[in-house]
Design a protein around this motif. Structure first.
Motif, PDB file in Angstrom:
ATOM      1  N   LEU A  50     102.157  -7.183 120.071  1.00  0.00           N
ATOM      2  CA  LEU A  50     101.519  -8.055 119.086  1.00  0.00           C
ATOM      3  C   LEU A  50     102.505  -8.728 118.140  1.00  0.00           C
ATOM      4  CD1 LEU A  50      98.505  -5.748 118.251  1.00  0.00           C
ATOM      5  CD2 LEU A  50      98.396  -7.950 119.443  1.00  0.00           C
ATOM      6  N   ALA A  51     103.691  -8.166 117.985  1.00  0.00           N
ATOM      7  CA  ALA A  51     104.671  -8.688 117.031  1.00  0.00           C
ATOM      8  C   ALA A  51     105.628  -9.670 117.697  1.00  0.00           C
ATOM      9  CB  ALA A  51     105.456  -7.539 116.409  1.00  0.00           C
ATOM     10  N   SER A  52     105.903 -10.731 116.997  1.00  0.00           N
ATOM     11  CA  SER A  52     106.892 -11.705 117.457  1.00  0.00           C
ATOM     12  C   SER A  52     108.287 -11.094 117.387  1.00  0.00           C
ATOM     13  CB  SER A  52     106.843 -12.942 116.552  1.00  0.00           C
ATOM     14  OG  SER A  52     107.952 -13.772 116.762  1.00  0.00           O
ATOM     15  N   THR A  53     109.160 -11.551 118.253  1.00  0.00           N
ATOM     16  CA  THR A  53     110.564 -11.123 118.222  1.00  0.00           C
ATOM     17  C   THR A  53     111.180 -11.401 116.854  1.00  0.00           C
ATOM     18  OG1 THR A  53     110.733 -11.625 120.561  1.00  0.00           O
ATOM     19  CG2 THR A  53     112.802 -11.438 119.347  1.00  0.00           C
ATOM     20  N   ASN A  54     110.744 -12.473 116.205  1.00  0.00           N
ATOM     21  CA  ASN A  54     111.298 -12.891 114.915  1.00  0.00           C
ATOM     22  C   ASN A  54     110.473 -12.412 113.722  1.00  0.00           C
ATOM     23  OD1 ASN A  54     113.411 -14.369 116.162  1.00  0.00           O
ATOM     24  ND2 ASN A  54     111.921 -15.948 116.656  1.00  0.00           N
ATOM     25  N   LEU A  55     109.725 -11.334 113.875  1.00  0.00           N
ATOM     26  CA  LEU A  55     108.837 -10.853 112.821  1.00  0.00           C
ATOM     27  C   LEU A  55     109.573 -10.615 111.502  1.00  0.00           C
ATOM     28  CD1 LEU A  55     106.073  -9.719 111.876  1.00  0.00           C
ATOM     29  CD2 LEU A  55     106.845  -7.491 112.710  1.00  0.00           C
ATOM     30  N   SER A  56     108.957 -11.076 110.423  1.00  0.00           N
ATOM     31  CA  SER A  56     109.386 -10.765 109.061  1.00  0.00           C
ATOM     32  C   SER A  56     108.202 -10.069 108.396  1.00  0.00           C
ATOM     33  CB  SER A  56     109.754 -12.045 108.299  1.00  0.00           C
ATOM     34  OG  SER A  56     110.077 -11.735 106.961  1.00  0.00           O
ATOM     35  N   TYR A  57     108.325  -8.755 108.157  1.00  0.00           N
ATOM     36  CA  TYR A  57     107.218  -7.924 107.689  1.00  0.00           C
ATOM     37  C   TYR A  57     107.500  -7.480 106.268  1.00  0.00           C
ATOM     38  CZ  TYR A  57     103.469  -4.440 108.101  1.00  0.00           C
ATOM     39  OH  TYR A  57     102.325  -3.709 107.942  1.00  0.00           O
ATOM     40  N   ALA A  98      98.109 -19.592 112.660  1.00  0.00           N
ATOM     41  CA  ALA A  98      96.951 -19.030 111.971  1.00  0.00           C
ATOM     42  C   ALA A  98      97.426 -18.280 110.735  1.00  0.00           C
ATOM     43  CB  ALA A  98      96.183 -18.091 112.883  1.00  0.00           C
ATOM     44  N   ILE A  99      96.676 -18.425 109.657  1.00  0.00           N
ATOM     45  CA  ILE A  99      96.932 -17.684 108.428  1.00  0.00           C
ATOM     46  C   ILE A  99      95.730 -16.776 108.199  1.00  0.00           C
ATOM     47  CG2 ILE A  99      97.269 -17.821 105.936  1.00  0.00           C
ATOM     48  CD1 ILE A  99      98.495 -20.621 106.433  1.00  0.00           C
ATOM     49  N   PHE A 125     100.301 -15.881 112.131  1.00  0.00           N
ATOM     50  CA  PHE A 125     100.378 -15.722 113.582  1.00  0.00           C
ATOM     51  C   PHE A 125     100.746 -17.050 114.217  1.00  0.00           C
ATOM     52  CE2 PHE A 125      97.727 -12.152 112.458  1.00  0.00           C
ATOM     53  CZ  PHE A 125      98.050 -11.178 113.383  1.00  0.00           C
ATOM     54  N   LYS A 126     101.517 -16.981 115.288  1.00  0.00           N
ATOM     55  CA  LYS A 126     101.841 -18.162 116.108  1.00  0.00           C
ATOM     56  C   LYS A 126     101.324 -17.903 117.512  1.00  0.00           C
ATOM     57  CE  LYS A 126     104.321 -21.277 115.164  1.00  0.00           C
ATOM     58  NZ  LYS A 126     103.961 -22.621 114.764  1.00  0.00           N
ATOM     59  N   LEU A 134     102.189 -11.879 115.752  1.00  0.00           N
ATOM     60  CA  LEU A 134     102.436 -11.771 114.320  1.00  0.00           C
ATOM     61  C   LEU A 134     103.861 -12.218 114.027  1.00  0.00           C
ATOM     62  CD1 LEU A 134     101.521 -10.900 111.494  1.00  0.00           C
ATOM     63  CD2 LEU A 134     102.314  -8.588 112.069  1.00  0.00           C
ATOM     64  N   LEU A 135     103.985 -13.307 113.290  1.00  0.00           N
ATOM     65  CA  LEU A 135     105.299 -13.859 112.938  1.00  0.00           C
ATOM     66  C   LEU A 135     105.740 -13.387 111.554  1.00  0.00           C
ATOM     67  CD1 LEU A 135     107.652 -15.797 113.565  1.00  0.00           C
ATOM     68  CD2 LEU A 135     106.261 -17.627 112.554  1.00  0.00           C
ATOM     69  N   ALA A 136     104.788 -13.319 110.614  1.00  0.00           N
ATOM     70  CA  ALA A 136     105.148 -12.937 109.250  1.00  0.00           C
ATOM     71  C   ALA A 136     103.989 -12.207 108.595  1.00  0.00           C
ATOM     72  CB  ALA A 136     105.513 -14.171 108.430  1.00  0.00           C
ATOM     73  N   ARG A 137     104.346 -11.293 107.716  1.00  0.00           N
ATOM     74  CA  ARG A 137     103.366 -10.576 106.904  1.00  0.00           C
ATOM     75  C   ARG A 137     103.955 -10.411 105.513  1.00  0.00           C
ATOM     76  NH1 ARG A 137     102.897  -4.993 104.454  1.00  0.00           N
ATOM     77  NH2 ARG A 137     100.774  -4.337 104.797  1.00  0.00           N
ATOM     78  N   GLN A 138     103.146 -10.688 104.497  1.00  0.00           N
ATOM     79  CA  GLN A 138     103.574 -10.429 103.132  1.00  0.00           C
ATOM     80  C   GLN A 138     102.450  -9.738 102.398  1.00  0.00           C
ATOM     81  OE1 GLN A 138     106.771 -10.893 101.701  1.00  0.00           O
ATOM     82  NE2 GLN A 138     105.715  -9.407 100.416  1.00  0.00           N
ATOM     83  N   ALA A 139     102.750  -8.566 101.882  1.00  0.00           N
ATOM     84  CA  ALA A 139     101.795  -7.816 101.074  1.00  0.00           C
ATOM     85  C   ALA A 139     102.097  -8.076  99.604  1.00  0.00           C
ATOM     86  CB  ALA A 139     101.911  -6.327 101.383  1.00  0.00           C
TER      87      ALA A 139
END
Length: 144
Positions: A50-57, A98-99, A125-126, A134-139
């Protein structure tokens, strides 16, 4: 009378269609649910898929992990969950992006330390080759 009834019916149908989820939104929603379950069950294969290779979490404490660090934290139990819910979710799609925003509510077990968390989260998401990743996640901390 029939013309008026027909026009009212058409108006109601067109308004309800505008609020219906798009196919992309439905697919993204399913992907987010898969992510939630993979995090809850510490499913390494599913998390990696589910996670992109370039994930920023990004975490609410400003820590940022890449894909390998994110997966390892969940799988090792360093970031573990006994319950996990995504509440008040909204999804916006724009082409292959998608956001997703939701409130992240969980009972945690982080390396044996029990806790609770309720934070805001934004996911990006891309769509890559027909799969949402999942490309990025910010909490972020929610107002008290």
């Amino acid at each position: 009378m029939k013309k008026i009834l027909t026009m009212v019916l058409l108006l109601v149908l067109s308004v309800s269609q505008s609020f219906a989820a798009t196919p992309n939104q439905t697919t993204v929603e399913q992907t987010v649910e898969s992510l939630r379950l993979a995090m809850l069950n510490a499913d390494k294969a599913q998390l990696e898929q589910l996670a992109s290779t370039n994930l920023s979490y990004g975490h609410s404490n400003a820590m940022v992990e890449n894909k390998a660090e994110f997966v390892e934290a969940i799988v090792s139990g360093r970031s573990g969950f006994t319950t996990l819910a995504f509440q008040d979710q909204s999804i916006i799609t724009d082409g292959d992006t998608a956001i997703v925003r939701h409130t992240f509510v969980a009972d945690t077990n982080n390396s044996g330390i029990i806790g609770k968390v309720k934070i805001g989260v934004m996911l990006v998401f891309k769509n890559a080759d027909g799969e949402w990743k999942l490309l990025a996640r910010q909490a972020y901390k929610l107002p008290q």
